[in-house]
Design a protein around this motif. Structure first.
Motif, short mmCIF file in Angstrom:
data_model
loop_
_atom_site.label_atom_id
_atom_site.label_comp_id
_atom_site.label_asym_id
_atom_site.label_seq_id
_atom_site.Cartn_x
_atom_site.Cartn_y
_atom_site.Cartn_z
N ILE A 1 0.84 -1.21 0.00
CA ILE A 1 0.00 0.00 0.00
C ILE A 1 0.87 1.25 0.00
CG2 ILE A 1 -1.71 1.31 1.33
CD1 ILE A 1 -2.80 -1.47 2.23
N ARG A 2 1.93 1.23 0.82
CA ARG A 2 2.83 2.40 0.84
C ARG A 2 3.52 2.57 -0.51
NH1 ARG A 2 3.74 1.01 6.56
NH2 ARG A 2 5.59 -0.23 6.11
N LEU A 3 3.89 1.45 -1.11
CA LEU A 3 4.51 1.50 -2.44
C LEU A 3 3.51 2.07 -3.46
CD1 LEU A 3 7.27 0.63 -3.55
CD2 LEU A 3 6.21 -1.49 -4.28
N GLY A 4 2.26 1.64 -3.31
CA GLY A 4 1.20 2.13 -4.19
C GLY A 4 1.00 3.63 -4.04
N VAL A 5 0.94 4.10 -2.79
CA VAL A 5 0.77 5.53 -2.53
C VAL A 5 1.87 6.32 -3.21
CG1 VAL A 5 0.83 7.33 -0.74
CG2 VAL A 5 -0.45 5.22 -0.33
N MET A 6 3.12 5.85 -3.04
CA MET A 6 4.26 6.56 -3.63
C MET A 6 4.17 6.55 -5.16
SD MET A 6 5.89 7.76 -1.09
CE MET A 6 7.54 8.24 -1.57
N SER A 7 3.75 5.41 -5.74
CA SER A 7 3.62 5.33 -7.20
C SER A 7 2.62 6.35 -7.72
CB SER A 7 3.15 3.94 -7.63
OG SER A 7 3.96 2.95 -7.05
N VAL A 8 1.49 6.46 -7.01
CA VAL A 8 0.46 7.42 -7.42
C VAL A 8 1.00 8.84 -7.32
CG1 VAL A 8 -1.79 8.38 -6.84
CG2 VAL A 8 -1.46 5.91 -6.78
N LEU A 9 1.71 9.12 -6.22
CA LEU A 9 2.18 10.49 -6.00
C LEU A 9 3.33 10.88 -6.94
CD1 LEU A 9 1.95 10.86 -2.13
CD2 LEU A 9 0.38 11.69 -3.88
N MET A 10 4.02 9.89 -7.47
CA MET A 10 5.09 10.20 -8.42
C MET A 10 4.55 10.84 -9.69
SD MET A 10 8.22 9.59 -7.55
CE MET A 10 9.21 9.29 -9.00
N VAL A 11 3.34 10.45 -10.09
CA VAL A 11 2.80 10.94 -11.36
C VAL A 11 1.66 11.94 -11.19
CG1 VAL A 11 3.54 9.03 -12.82
CG2 VAL A 11 1.43 8.81 -11.50
N ASN A 12 1.30 12.24 -9.94
CA ASN A 12 0.26 13.24 -9.71
C ASN A 12 0.80 14.30 -8.75
OD1 ASN A 12 -2.43 12.23 -10.95
ND2 ASN A 12 -1.54 10.42 -10.00
N GLU A 13 0.66 15.55 -9.13
CA GLU A 13 1.18 16.63 -8.29
C GLU A 13 0.63 16.53 -6.87
OE1 GLU A 13 1.05 20.86 -9.58
OE2 GLU A 13 1.43 19.89 -11.53
N GLU A 14 -0.68 16.37 -6.78
CA GLU A 14 -1.28 16.15 -5.47
C GLU A 14 -2.56 15.35 -5.67
OE1 GLU A 14 -2.40 19.91 -3.74
OE2 GLU A 14 -4.13 20.01 -5.07
N ILE A 15 -2.98 14.69 -4.62
CA ILE A 15 -4.16 13.85 -4.77
C ILE A 15 -4.87 13.79 -3.43
CG2 ILE A 15 -3.09 11.62 -4.20
CD1 ILE A 15 -4.56 10.82 -6.99
N ASN A 16 -6.20 13.69 -3.46
CA ASN A 16 -6.90 13.69 -2.18
C ASN A 16 -7.15 12.26 -1.68
OD1 ASN A 16 -9.34 12.70 -3.25
ND2 ASN A 16 -10.02 14.76 -3.77
N PHE A 17 -7.57 12.19 -0.44
CA PHE A 17 -7.69 10.91 0.25
C PHE A 17 -8.63 9.96 -0.48
CE2 PHE A 17 -9.23 8.02 3.51
CZ PHE A 17 -8.07 7.71 4.18
N ASN A 18 -9.76 10.48 -0.92
CA ASN A 18 -10.76 9.60 -1.55
C ASN A 18 -10.27 9.01 -2.87
OD1 ASN A 18 -12.69 9.63 0.42
ND2 ASN A 18 -13.67 11.48 -0.38
N ASP A 19 -9.62 9.85 -3.68
CA ASP A 19 -9.09 9.34 -4.95
C ASP A 19 -8.05 8.27 -4.70
OD1 ASP A 19 -10.67 10.83 -6.63
OD2 ASP A 19 -9.27 12.51 -6.77
#
Lengths: 100, 222
Positions: free
Chosen positions: A17-35
């Protein structure tokens, strides 16, 4: 450099899950909790605790905002987090090449 | 020796982890619910629209010939009808496009409305609305000759701009539309043909290709 390449793998990213969070944040400037929750298909509590760990390590920064009256918490990667994540990826790649 | 065995055992896992990371990066930054069938249905509606416009224009010239000259009132009527037809066709195409994408999202358990959908919409909207106002200004100033190529060019630019946040194929469709619009600029009287190719056939072809690549049973990615 240690002889054992496993040493270069980042313990914090052992959790998918932590790896997933980091992957998402690498390609998105910012993202909210629900997304984030929707993308990683995890429960609120589970995600929140992993986000805490990442924040405590300085890998992500949290911004608490509002949309109207509703809270809108967004997350973004920090330079430290980006470096750690890239290092982890490089270690993974290295290991795969190393064993071939 | 022990180490070597350990590596081999985990090698597969590491590869899988890397693949997972790539998937998540891709999934979280691109709107993947877009259905090829949306393109096909929009294309069919576009072709029907082009056919109706073509027959109206044909009737107009028949009346011109019978009368033996230009008539202000008749031209204004045709112009008004074509503008209304354009809006109706566009609305119908968007609606059908949305329905097929909604269906794909539900079938594959993908989100229809998330931050990637917003990014696609916002990035498409910038060139699209610019084009819309630009074309309204053309109508206002009675520069009707270049409306068809302008539609194609701005629509193409909108697709190219939005494609960064959805399936890559949309980018090539956008480039095709821009090229068609530019060629059309040199053949202004053939506007309706370029319209039919750009909004009709291209949508159908690209839509069918995308469906074949991503949605067909047994396709590589679903």
């Amino acid at each position: 450099m240690s002889m054992n390449p496993i040493g270069n793998l980042n313990k914090i990213f052992e959790s998918r899950i932590r790896l997933g969070v980091m992957s998402v944040l690498m390609v998105n400037e910012e993202i909210n909790f629900n997304d984030l929750k929707q993308m990683l298909e995890v429960t609120d509590g589970n995600l929140a605790s992993h986000l805490n760990t990442l924040e405590e390590n300085g890998y992500i920064k949290v911004h608490k905002g509002f949309i109207g009256r509703k809270t809108n918490t967004t997350y973004a990667i920090t330079p430290v987090g980006e470096k750690a994540f890239k290092g982890h990826l490089a270690a993974l790649e290295h290991m795969i090449r190393f064993t071939k | 020796m022990y180490c070597k065995v350990l590596f081999i055992m985990t090698d597969h896992e590491h590869l899988k982890t890397l693949t997972d990371i790539r998937n998540i990066m891709d999934r979280s930054s691109r709107f993947r619910a877009l259905s090829g069938l949306s393109g096909v249905s929009a294309g069919i509606i576009g072709l029907v629209g082009a056919y109706i416009a073509h027959s109206w224009i044909g009737d107009y010239y028949d009346r011109w010939n019978m009368r033996g000259g230009y008539d202000d009132y008749d031209f204004a009527g045709l112009r008004g009808n074509l503008i209304v037809l354009g809006f109706v066709v566009m609305a119908a195409a968007f609606l059908s496009g949305f329905l097929f994408t909604y269906r794909k999202a539900k079938q594959n358990n993908l989100p229809v409305w998330d931050h990637t959908a917003k990014k696609v919409l916002v990035n498409c909207a910038i060139p699209f609305l610019t084009g819309g106002v630009f074309i309204l200004a053309l109508i206002y100033n009675n520069v009707t000759q270049i409306i068809a190529p302008c539609c194609l060019i701005f629509y193409g630019l909108a697709l190219v701009n939005g494609s960064k946040y959805t399936l890559q194929d949309v980018r090539y469709l956008g480039i095709t539309e821009i090229a068609l619009g530019l060629i059309n600029m040199f053949f202004l009287r053939k506007g309706i043909i370029f319209w039919a190719i750009g909004f009709g056939f291209c949508h159908i072809i690209y839509g069918a290709l995308m469906w074949w690549k991503y949605e067909r049973k047994g396709s590589l990615q679903t």
